[in-house]
Design an enzyme around this catalytic site. Structure first.
Site, PDB file in Angstrom:
ATOM      1  N   SER A 240       0.808  -1.212   0.000  1.00 16.77           N
ATOM      2  CA  SER A 240       0.000   0.000   0.000  1.00 16.77           C
ATOM      3  C   SER A 240       0.846   1.270   0.000  1.00 16.77           C
ATOM      4  O   SER A 240       1.588   1.534  -0.933  1.00 16.77           O
ATOM      5  CB  SER A 240      -0.970  -0.017   1.183  1.00 16.77           C
ATOM      6  OG  SER A 240      -1.883   1.050   1.103  1.00 16.77           O
ATOM      7  N   HIS A 241       0.773   2.042   1.065  1.00 13.45           N
ATOM      8  CA  HIS A 241       1.427   3.346   1.152  1.00 13.45           C
ATOM      9  C   HIS A 241       2.819   3.247   1.758  1.00 13.45           C
ATOM     10  O   HIS A 241       3.471   4.281   1.949  1.00 13.45           O
ATOM     11  CB  HIS A 241       0.574   4.276   2.019  1.00 13.45           C
ATOM     12  CG  HIS A 241       0.252   3.683   3.359  1.00 13.45           C
ATOM     13  ND1 HIS A 241      -0.597   2.609   3.510  1.00 13.45           N
ATOM     14  CD2 HIS A 241       0.678   3.987   4.607  1.00 13.45           C
ATOM     15  CE1 HIS A 241      -0.673   2.287   4.785  1.00 13.45           C
ATOM     16  NE2 HIS A 241       0.092   3.104   5.480  1.00 13.45           N
TER      17      HIS A 241
ATOM     18  N   ASP B 181      -1.851   6.883  -3.464  1.00  9.57           N
ATOM     19  CA  ASP B 181      -0.732   6.195  -2.833  1.00  9.57           C
ATOM     20  C   ASP B 181      -0.165   5.116  -3.737  1.00  9.57           C
ATOM     21  O   ASP B 181      -0.530   5.010  -4.914  1.00  9.57           O
ATOM     22  CB  ASP B 181      -1.159   5.612  -1.482  1.00  9.57           C
ATOM     23  CG  ASP B 181      -2.134   4.457  -1.620  1.00  9.57           C
ATOM     24  OD1 ASP B 181      -2.899   4.447  -2.594  1.00  9.57           O
ATOM     25  OD2 ASP B 181      -2.145   3.568  -0.734  1.00  9.57           O
TER      26      ASP B 181
ATOM     27  N   ASP C 120      -0.485   1.848  -4.144  1.00  5.12           N
ATOM     28  CA  ASP C 120      -1.341   0.881  -4.828  1.00  5.12           C
ATOM     29  C   ASP C 120      -2.658   1.472  -5.310  1.00  5.12           C
ATOM     30  O   ASP C 120      -3.489   0.755  -5.864  1.00  5.12           O
ATOM     31  CB  ASP C 120      -1.594  -0.336  -3.943  1.00  5.12           C
ATOM     32  CG  ASP C 120      -2.528  -0.045  -2.772  1.00  5.12           C
ATOM     33  OD1 ASP C 120      -2.438   1.072  -2.222  1.00  5.12           O
ATOM     34  OD2 ASP C 120      -3.324  -0.919  -2.401  1.00  5.12           O
TER      35      ASP C 120
ATOM     36  N   ASP D  62      -5.306   2.973  -3.677  1.00  4.35           N
ATOM     37  CA  ASP D  62      -6.583   2.940  -2.968  1.00  4.35           C
ATOM     38  C   ASP D  62      -6.793   4.149  -2.056  1.00  4.35           C
ATOM     39  O   ASP D  62      -7.896   4.354  -1.551  1.00  4.35           O
ATOM     40  CB  ASP D  62      -6.770   1.633  -2.196  1.00  4.35           C
ATOM     41  CG  ASP D  62      -5.724   1.398  -1.117  1.00  4.35           C
ATOM     42  OD1 ASP D  62      -4.785   2.211  -0.994  1.00  4.35           O
ATOM     43  OD2 ASP D  62      -5.846   0.382  -0.398  1.00  4.35           O
ATOM     44  N   ARG D  63      -5.770   4.964  -1.855  1.00  2.00           N
ATOM     45  CA  ARG D  63      -5.910   6.157  -1.014  1.00  2.00           C
ATOM     46  C   ARG D  63      -5.863   7.421  -1.870  1.00  2.00           C
ATOM     47  O   ARG D  63      -5.415   7.406  -3.011  1.00  2.00           O
ATOM     48  CB  ARG D  63      -4.804   6.200   0.039  1.00  2.00           C
ATOM     49  CG  ARG D  63      -4.842   5.015   0.977  1.00  2.00           C
ATOM     50  CD  ARG D  63      -3.815   5.128   2.073  1.00  2.00           C
ATOM     51  NE  ARG D  63      -3.859   3.945   2.938  1.00  2.00           N
ATOM     52  CZ  ARG D  63      -3.590   3.946   4.233  1.00  2.00           C
ATOM     53  NH1 ARG D  63      -3.254   5.064   4.838  1.00  2.00           N
ATOM     54  NH2 ARG D  63      -3.653   2.837   4.932  1.00  2.00           N
TER      55      ARG D  63
ATOM     56  N   THR E  65     -11.535  -0.319  11.704  1.00  5.03           N
ATOM     57  CA  THR E  65     -10.652   0.002  10.600  1.00  5.03           C
ATOM     58  C   THR E  65     -10.388  -1.252   9.769  1.00  5.03           C
ATOM     59  O   THR E  65     -10.098  -2.317  10.301  1.00  5.03           O
ATOM     60  CB  THR E  65      -9.328   0.581  11.132  1.00  5.03           C
ATOM     61  OG1 THR E  65      -9.607   1.807  11.820  1.00  5.03           O
ATOM     62  CG2 THR E  65      -8.351   0.846  10.004  1.00  5.03           C
TER      63      THR E  65
ATOM     64  N   LYS F 286     -11.314   0.579  -1.201  1.00  4.63           N
ATOM     65  CA  LYS F 286     -11.289   2.025  -1.328  1.00  4.63           C
ATOM     66  C   LYS F 286     -10.622   2.379  -2.650  1.00  4.63           C
ATOM     67  O   LYS F 286      -9.879   1.577  -3.215  1.00  4.63           O
ATOM     68  CB  LYS F 286     -10.583   2.675  -0.146  1.00  4.63           C
ATOM     69  CG  LYS F 286      -9.241   2.087   0.264  1.00  4.63           C
ATOM     70  CD  LYS F 286      -8.771   2.757   1.540  1.00  4.63           C
ATOM     71  CE  LYS F 286      -7.487   2.143   2.077  1.00  4.63           C
ATOM     72  NZ  LYS F 286      -7.717   0.932   2.866  1.00  4.63           N
TER      73      LYS F 286
END
Length: 558
Positions: free
Chosen positions: A117-118, A283, A285, A287-288, A352, A384
């Site tokens: 991810s991030h 980000d 990947d 999703d953010r 979360t 997301k």
């Protein structure tokens, strides 16, 4: 003749328990002999019925270091476990939301997404593997628990001999005995989905009529660069100069691909200096997201609430389908709750982790949701979706300008606050702190919540009196599963909140997150940190964070 298969003896590795978004470790950990193979085999062993035999799986990731090697391992092990078809993004590239969309549109049996991810990438940084189920969303706890159990008892894995590595560069289908591997355009299906959701013609018309409206999208050298180019430049007509850092790199250019005010500082500086009307980032990947303008930063909590407020009036997807409900993660500000109350919609507060939204979506009870950690999305997929949120903002800006020419990010947010009041919100992250110290801090807070040492209820800190303390527990209204110890909540008499959580998204140590929120029905343009300063002092006083972790200052403030 079936593909030749070899059986490889192995032994378990400690610590292969998937978190809220899969297994994340340093690259060098995944590079250990049999480490990745063990975890991948555990995924196939634990796949929900009917299991991997005859299955179709989507595979792809964010382009970070070690990804293409991991793709080849997944195909070999999957083929040996009976997978009949793999659908893989070209060169292994698939954003997390695009992978979810592909699982759903191709009616695949699930997917394996290669991302941390991030988190930073490169040989010395992070890698990750997560399994998504056939609804396109992250595996629920029952499945991740089964994966972990398989990693603890594994004694062998199997892999097929394909003769040569899969050609990931060429779009098309490669056939083997009992196996098909289809390499697809990484962007095409996602762009088609985007065009079905939003009013791109309205956005194009608005931009053509308002040439001074400028946009800057920063992919942070992550996976969304090609998606941003196809949508913002090719479809919407923004100039190429509207894109920055849009080439996916294995190490994200040495930067931290996390779209917040700290790590996306280049975007923040350019938006301010160039007076950009809409700045956005995603980000690693995809999703953010982060949304801002030269004179306003939109918090993720406000962003999802604003989208929920406008969606039914201007976004075709919601005009067609309506809005079934709204939701937020527990630490996210209560702004979206106010929208739900005003519109007569149900609202859900979940732990979360996006998988908790997925159950509600599958049951037809949820349409729009978000997390304060820069995640926003809807029931079009089960992840997301960073690009989705940015296009939603463009759609809303274009719509509002039909009746209010010159409306900007700032003015749209201020109009929202006039209708609902403002939930001032911030998050303090203390990354890679000593895990033992952080655990002791949380244990003490839980003891206070239980009433030990006089408890906290009735005590005053910085002028705020504690009205309620609990350790958030969630009972899923769909399947009745229970998730406990999801965050320590301190709620004050005026509804202000302080929340403490240990995060599972890092690869080393622990990350302590402190969330702070205060509602103001009258004042909308206070400096956020100044408005929340007394509550920040209260949080540090209550937690004694510095004493337990040795950390005085947070790594990131958002």
């Amino acid at each position: 003749m079936p593909l030749p298969v070899r059986t490889v003896p192995t032994t378990p590795f400690e610590g292969q328990k998937p978190g809220t978004s899969g297994l994340r470790k340093r690259v060098v950990v995944f590079q250990q002999d049999r480490y990745t193979e063990n975890f991948v085999q555990a995924i196939f062993t634990a796949m929900p019925a009917p299991g991997p035999r005859g299955a179709t799986l989507v595979v792809g990731g964010d382009g970070r270091y070690f990804m293409t090697e991991a793709v080849q391992k997944i195909v070999r092990i999957g083929a040996a476990n009976g997978v009949a078809r793999f659908i893989i993004g070209q060169n292994g590239i698939l954003s997390t939301p695009a992978a979810s969309a592909l699982i759903r549109s191709r009616q695949a049996d699930g997917g394996i997404i290669l991302t941390a991810s991030h988190n930073p990438g490169g040989p010395q940084n992070d890698f990750g593997i997560k399994y998504n189920t056939r609804n396109g969303g992250p595996a629920p706890e029952s499945v991740t628990d089964a994966i972990y159990e398989a990693t603890c008892t594994i004694s062998e894995y199997v892999e097929a001999d394909l003769g040569a590595p899969i050609d990931l560069a060429t779009i098309g289908t490669q056939s083997f005995d009992g196996l098909e591997v289809e390499v697809v355009d990484s962007v095409e299906d996602y762009v088609a989905l985007t065009k079905s959701i939003f009013d791109l013609e309205l956005i194009r018309s608005f931009c053509a009529a308002n040439p001074k409206f400028t946009m800057l999208f920063d992919a942070l050298n992550g996976v969304t660069g090609p998606y941003g180019r196809r949508i913002f430049v090719d479809e919407l007509g923004f100039p190429e100069s509207s894109l920055d850092q849009c080439t996916p790199l294995e190490d994200f250019g040495g930067s931290h691909p996390d779209p917040n005010l700290t790590y996306a500082h280049k975007l923040v500086e350019r938006v301010a200096s160039e007076k950009v009307a809409l700045g956005a980032a995603s980000d690693g990947d995809g999703d953010r997201n982060m949304v801002l303008s030269h004179d306003w930063f939109v918090t993720p909590s406000d962003s999802v609430a604003l989208i929920a407020h406008h969606a039914a009036a201007c976004i075709p997807y919601f005009k067609r389908n309506g809005i079934n409900g709204l939701a937020r993660s527990m630490p996210t500000s209560c702004a979206i709750d106010r929208v739900a109350a005003a519109k007569g919609l149900p609202v859900f507060e979940v732990p979360t982790g996006w998988k908790f939204f997925g159950n509600l979506m599958d049951a037809g009870r949820l349409s729009i949701c978000g997390e304060e950690s820069f995640g926003t999305g809807s029931d079009h997929i089960r992840e997301k979706d960073g690009i989705w949120a940015v296009v939603a903002w463009l759609n809303i800006i274009a719509h509002v300008n039909q009746t209010t020419p010159g409306a900007s990010v700032r003015s749209i947010m201020l109009d929202f606050f006039k209708a609902y009041g403002r939930n001032y919100f911030t998050r303090y992250d203390y990354e890679e702190v000593d895990a033992d110290g952080a655990a002791k801090m949380m244990a003490r807070l839980r003891a206070l919540a239980a009433g030990e040492d006089g408890g906290l209820v009735g005590r005053s800190y910085s002028g705020y009196t504690v009205a309620k303390v609990d350790d958030f527990e969630y009972t899923d209204p769909v399947d009745q599963s229970v998730s406990s110890k999801q965050g320590l909540r301190i709620i004050f008499a005026d509804s202000s909140r302080i929340i403490f959580r240990l995060s599972g998204t890092g690869s080393e140590g622990a990350t302590v997150r402190i969330y702070i929120e205060r509602y103001d029905p009258m004042q909308f343009e206070l400096d956020t940190q100044a408005a929340l300063k007394p509550l920040v002092h209260a949080a540090l006083d209550i937690s004694q964070l510095e004493a337990y972790t040795g950390r005085k200052d947070p790594t990131v403030i958002t």
